[in-house]
Design an enzyme around this catalytic site. Structure first.
Site, mmCIF file in Angstrom:
data_model
loop_
_atom_site.group_PDB
_atom_site.id
_atom_site.type_symbol
_atom_site.label_atom_id
_atom_site.label_comp_id
_atom_site.label_asym_id
_atom_site.label_seq_id
_atom_site.Cartn_x
_atom_site.Cartn_y
_atom_site.Cartn_z
ATOM 1 N N ALA B 331 -10.286 1.497 3.090
ATOM 2 C CA ALA B 331 -9.620 0.210 2.838
ATOM 3 C C ALA B 331 -8.192 0.235 3.377
ATOM 4 O O ALA B 331 -7.923 0.882 4.397
ATOM 5 C CB ALA B 331 -9.674 -0.131 1.349
ATOM 6 N N SER B 332 -7.278 -0.376 2.691
ATOM 7 C CA SER B 332 -5.933 -0.578 3.256
ATOM 8 C C SER B 332 -5.112 0.698 3.367
ATOM 9 O O SER B 332 -4.027 0.676 3.923
ATOM 10 C CB SER B 332 -5.174 -1.593 2.404
ATOM 11 O OG SER B 332 -5.946 -2.750 2.275
ATOM 12 N N THR B 333 -5.612 1.818 2.793
ATOM 13 C CA THR B 333 -4.803 3.030 2.838
ATOM 14 C C THR B 333 -4.591 3.525 4.248
ATOM 15 O O THR B 333 -3.674 4.292 4.503
ATOM 16 C CB THR B 333 -5.466 4.161 2.023
ATOM 17 O OG1 THR B 333 -6.805 4.320 2.477
ATOM 18 C CG2 THR B 333 -5.436 3.873 0.548
ATOM 19 N N ILE B 334 -5.427 3.104 5.213
ATOM 20 C CA ILE B 334 -5.239 3.598 6.572
ATOM 21 C C ILE B 334 -4.419 2.618 7.419
ATOM 22 O O ILE B 334 -4.215 2.862 8.608
ATOM 23 C CB ILE B 334 -6.578 3.890 7.272
ATOM 24 C CG1 ILE B 334 -7.620 2.825 7.009
ATOM 25 C CG2 ILE B 334 -7.129 5.248 6.838
ATOM 26 C CD1 ILE B 334 -7.396 1.552 7.696
ATOM 27 N N LYS B 335 -3.971 1.520 6.788
ATOM 28 C CA LYS B 335 -3.162 0.565 7.565
ATOM 29 C C LYS B 335 -1.935 1.222 8.205
ATOM 30 O O LYS B 335 -1.623 0.937 9.360
ATOM 31 C CB LYS B 335 -2.765 -0.617 6.688
ATOM 32 C CG LYS B 335 -3.919 -1.614 6.546
ATOM 33 C CD LYS B 335 -3.596 -2.759 5.595
ATOM 34 C CE LYS B 335 -4.791 -3.694 5.476
ATOM 35 N NZ LYS B 335 -4.592 -4.650 4.376
#
Lengths: 371, 663
Positions: B331-335
């Site tokens: 999810a957004s943790t790799i943004k």
């Protein structure tokens, strides 16, 4: 010779009056003493077993002493009736005998168990010596045949029990008499040829499976090292690992750690050689040879054909014990149940042997008064 | 008298001569036979002496293998995590028992041994080596030991064997990292045989089956010793002749901090999820906990089928699964990593702004992809995109980058690859690419999927361990230190030449490094790290509330993943549909911002409400609070640790029950 005899007659020692042949007794005592030491080691250093063995040694010495007091020529009177009684008892054993260790050897008389084959070890040589000595030597062929039959009867009865070791000893005791009485070499050659012809028949029809197994094992003990070959392999390991000096008294690992079976009875020679090595074996054989030599000397010097033949037969049978026992324990012969004379633990055979030595002593010491 | 007459005519001297000749002949025979006997014995005792002496020795001397003591395992502060405790087992040599069934029955009544164990033994009887003891009961109580000892004379062939067995005092707290040892089975034996080290295991009963116990099996095991004993014909030992002591296995000191593990367990209590904390300076794993867990001690003594079934029961929430190395949609943790890729490829600059109306449309395509915020974030630059976790910004960025550039860069951060941590249970998870999709599904890549990858969804899965490692690489500005659990090995060397003096040798773990990631512009690292700092420190940013008031300067990123992808490997379960549809909460963080000492990655499955900020970030906060000294668990004497004691004295089965009861 005569003059020597005359000297001896003059100075009759206390021993002679007691009818004891000192050189013979010395040899016997050396063996018995060795026996006590080896039985103690082989029996797991158990004093109870040692005491039982010592008691039997005492009984055997006593029996020897008693027998030595009987004038030897008087045996002749008893030869026939005792021989016939022996045959009857052997038949009785086969019919009603007590079974022990897979063989019928014992006759239960109610108050004691009794092994008639042991008596026959003495009766057979007496019987044959009596029979042969009635006629001129060398014995005529017809008498030899009768003598043979007289030997064969008890031998076969005992072999049927089955007790191969004892029947072998009894047969040889009779055959020695026949040989010493001068059976012709031609006859001996013929018999040897017949015996070898008879061997296959013996193998095919007369031998029990366990006896055949013993022979097969003897021929190749490594075939079944944990089964039938176990005894002989462990025995050879015990002897071989003794080396020249031996491992020392009570130090034999094969016996102390119980790898060796029957170590205080039939296989006691293996214990002895493991602990005392080649040196011990040499000494032991020397003592046995000395006893045999003394026995033969007594035979040669006996004054009557009967006592000569009896003494010769008893002495040579004693050697058969030694040869068969050491031969089987060291892998030269198949395993047959023969103890190492005067050393092995086990009462009956020792008493019989000592009774035989009593006769030898009687022959050696009584001769002066029968000439 | 007739007899006398006959004697008279006999030639006595001729007869005596005949007899003497015959006697002489027999005497020669006696001499020859004696010589034969003697030469035969001579042959045995002199010529074949060596052979028979060897055979005599091999009869009586046996070499008994002696198992080395397994190395102990400590946490980074010296708290004992894997111990060896004496255990009494009841063994039997069936050959020495007359009537095994009768003895067994009587003994079972005396010691209260279950029918199941009796049957197992009878079964084992059929396939065993002669005179080898087999185990009837693996763990006798003190009472059973004394009961048997008093009655031992009635049961020849049965005996008690005392040996050391592995014990994990923290039970389920350490199982997923430490693993466990269990009985060497046929497959293990074959493997040991192939490796040519079977001899070294002759006396060893257990072998590492999982985790560090498996990975460092060789180091922990040590070297076998030998006892030379004299035995009798029954195989009974008479005395010891010589003794070569075994060399114990090396002790392991881990980078793990058991206190952080405790915090992680408490923080995840009642949830399914995982926490991984790494020290980015050396790649040492500080915490690695997967909830629910299970007690490794159960396997040391051979788990009962009932207990094993319970572990497999869906209601137990898969405690055997090590969630720290299991793939989750990031999810957004790799943004932040995608932003970095965009900067590096020159697609965006920190100043690049996009307009977010609340949705994103690919050129010429009707379908709208919604942002998590219905009305949109308005004008968004890089910093804001991270603070607010703006999806539209990343749809656009991903579209512009394309899947190939994304997956190439992400592979450098370790996604789709094994991190190389020192346990074997690691999963690669999935870093999707055009080639991957063709290989896996034999399908073309669709641009729409690239957009999903932009927000860490679609096929993309990462393990919490990979995630923490990727963030470590980020905070290290490209330097890659392979994560590891081992900190040092300790070995006691006995100098036999020098009065058996013992020296302790500590060997530090050599950290593995991979070639660093080099950016076209080094400043891009700082831009992204600054974004993560703002995400936690700026009022109203997604990570703000979780770290409000912390005494250290943290940075991080939240994530909330739809779970449709996760459902792939799960069976449809009607009663759980609602829960399974819920989002996964993700969070990554590091601190202190200026010189990071700890990176934490948290994954929690199917949270009730709220995303990573509300559910996963507080877990990271508790770990960091503990790490930075707001210690709730403080003790000087690690062996008398308050919680340590608590867990240590718990009965093993109770702790297992309690564990499942928490769910």
């Amino acid at each position: 010779m005569r003059s020597t005899g005359h000297d001896q007659q003059k100075q009759r020692t206390l021993w002679q009056r007691m009818h004891i042949d000192l050189p013979l007794l010395a040899g016997i005592l050396v063996l018995m003493t060795l026996g006590l030491f080896v039985v103690y080691s082989a029996g797991g250093q158990e004093s109870a077993m040692l005491i039982r063995h010592a008691k039997r040694v005492g009984v055997a010495l006593f029996v020897m002493f008693i027998v030595a007091q009987i004038p030897p020529l008087s045996y002749r009177k008893w030869a026939v009736p005792v021989f016939v009684l022996g045959l009857l008892l052997l038949t009785a054993v086969l019919l009603f005998g007590h079974v022990g260790k897979g063989a019928q050897r014992w006759l239960d008389l109610g108050f004691t168990k009794f092994q008639p084959s042991e008596i026959m070890k003495l009766v057979v040589p007496i019987m044959i010596a009596w029979y042969v000595s009635q006629y001129d030597l060398p014995t005529k062929i017809s008498k030899i045949i009768i003598a043979f039959i007289l030997v064969l009867l008890p031998t076969l009865l005992i072999a049927r029990q089955p007790d191969l070791g004892t029947s072998l000893l009894i047969a040889s005791s009779g055959i020695f008499v026949i040989f010493l009485a001068g059976a012709s070499w031609k006859l001996i050659g013929t018999c040897a040829a017949l015996a070898s012809a008879f061997a296959p028949i013996l193998w095919m029809f007369l031998m029990k499976p366990y006896q055949k197994q013993r022979v097969l094992t003897f021929l190749n003990p490594e075939q079944d090292p944990l089964g039938s070959g176990y005894h002989i392999i462990q025995s050879k390991i015990a002897i071989g690992s003794g080396g020249i000096q031996g491992k020392g008294w009570l130090q034999g690992t094969q016996s102390q750690l119980e790898f060796l079976p029957e170590r205080h009875t039939d296989f006691i020679f293996a214990v002895f050689s493991e602990e005392f090595g080649l040196v011990g074996v040499g000494l032991l054989l020397t003592v046995y040879l000395a006893i045999v030599m003394r026995g033969l000397w007594i035979a040669v010097n006996a004054q009557h054909a009967f006592t000569k033949l009896l003494a010769g037969s008893l002495t040579l049978t004693f050697f058969v014990y030694v040869f068969v026992n050491i031969g089987m324990v060291s892998g030269l012969l198949p395993v047959v149940g023969v103890p190492l004379p005067l050393v092995s633990y086990g009462g009956t055979s020792m008493v019989t042997l000592m009774a035989g030595f009593g006769m030898l002593m009687a022959i050696s010491t009584h001769r002066r008064f029968h000439a | 008298m007739a007899a006398k007459k006959r004697v008279a005519i006999r030639d006595h001297s001729a007869e005596a001569n005949l007899f003497a000749r015959r006697t002489f002949i027999t005497f020669i025979g006696v001499l020859v036979l004696s010589l034969i006997l003697f030469s035969n014995v001579y042959d045995l005792e002199v010529n074949s002496y060596q052979k028979y002496q060897t055979r005599s020795n091999s009869n009586r001397i046996k070499l008994l293998p002696v198992a080395p003591n397994r190395g102990l395992i400590y946490d980074r502060n010296g708290v004992l995590l894997a111990d060896n405790k004496p255990v009494y087992s009841l063994e039997v040599i069936p050959e020495q028992v007359d009537d095994i069934k009768a003895s067994l029955k009587e003994l079972s009544q005396l010691l209260d041994i279950s029918q199941e164990k009796q049957n197992k033994l009878l079964k084992a009887l059929k396939s065993k080596r002669r005179f080898k003891p087999i185990e009837l009961h693996s763990r006798l109580s003190d009472q059973q030991v004394s009961l048997f000892s008093v009655n031992q004379h009635k049961f020849p062939g049965f005996f008690i064997d005392a040996r050391l067995k592995r014990y994990y005092p923290f039970a389920d707290l350490t199982t997923h990292s430490l693993g466990y040892v269990a009985r060497i089975n046929r497959r293990d034996s074959i493997k040991l045989e192939e490796q040519g080290i079977a001899d070294n295991y002759a006396a060893t009963r257990n072998i590492g089956k999982l985790g560090l116990e498996r990975y460092y099996q060789d180091i922990l095991h040590g070297t076998i010793g030998h006892q030379e004993v004299e035995i009798n014909n029954q195989g009974r030992v008479i005395r010891t002749l010589d003794f070569t002591p075994p060399v114990p296995g090396k002790d392991l000191t881990l980078t793990l901090d058991i206190e952080l593990q405790m915090i992680a367990k408490r923080a995840l209590s009642g949830k399914r999820g995982a926490v991984v904390a790494i020290d980015p300076r050396d790649g040492g794993v500080l915490a690695m906990y997967s909830n629910p867990s299970f007690d490794g001690n159960l396997f040391v003594h051979g788990i009962s089928s009932k207990k094993y079934k319970k572990l497999l029961d869906p209601k137990s929430n898969k405690p055997l699964l090590n969630r720290t190395v299991q793939g989750y949609p990031p999810a957004s943790t790799i943004k932040p990593l995608l932003a970095l890729t965009g900067l590096n490829e020159g697609i965006i600059t920190p100043e690049t702004e996009i307009y977010d109306p609340g949705f994103y449309q690919l050129p010429g395509i009707e379908t709208k992809r919604r942002d998590w915020k219905k009305w949109g974030h308005g004008k968004v630059n890089l910093t804001k995109s991270l603070e607010q976790s703006c999806n539209v910004y990343y749809y656009d960025l991903a579209y512009k980058l394309g899947i190939t550039r994304i997956s190439k860069m992400m592979e450098k951060f370790g996604f789709g690859e094994l991190t190389g941590i020192d346990i074997h249970e690691e999963s690669r998870a999935i870093m999707p690419s055009v080639e991957w999709k063709r290989g896996r599904y034999n399908q073309n890549w669709y641009t729409g999927e690239t957009l999903s990858v932009g927000i860490g969804q679609s096929f993309w899965t990462v393990t919490p361990l990979q995630l923490s490692q990727a963030i470590s690489i980020l905070v290290n500005k490209g330097e890659i230190k392979v994560p590891h659990l081992l900190k040092a090995t300790t070995e006691v060397v006995t100098d036999t030449a020098n009065n058996n003096q013992q020296t302790t040798i500590v060997t530090d773990y050599q950290v593995d490094e991979k070639p660093p990631i080099v950016l076209k512009d080094k400043n891009n690292w700082d831009i992204v790290l600054d974004g993560l700092h703002n995400t936690v420190q700026k009022v109203g940013a997604t990570g703000y509330s979780a770290f409000k008031g912390s005494k250290y300067d943290a940075a991080g990123k939240t994530g909330s993943a739809q779970t449709a992808n996760l459902a792939q490997d799960e069976k449809y379960d009607a009663t759980k549909v609602q829960e399974n549809k819920r989002d996964n909460a993700m969070f990554i963080a590091f601190a202190p911002y200026e010189s990071p000492e700890i990176v934490v990655a948290v994954a929690i499955e199917n949270v009730a409400k709220g995303g990573g900020g509300a559910n996963a970030a507080p877990v990271a906060r508790q770990i960091m609070d503990q790490y930075f000294g707001d210690r709730e668990i403080i003790s000087q004497d690690k062996n008398k640790h308050p919680l340590h004691d608590n867990v240590y004295h718990q009965d093993i089965s109770q702790s297992a029950n309690k564990n499942s009861g928490n769910q």
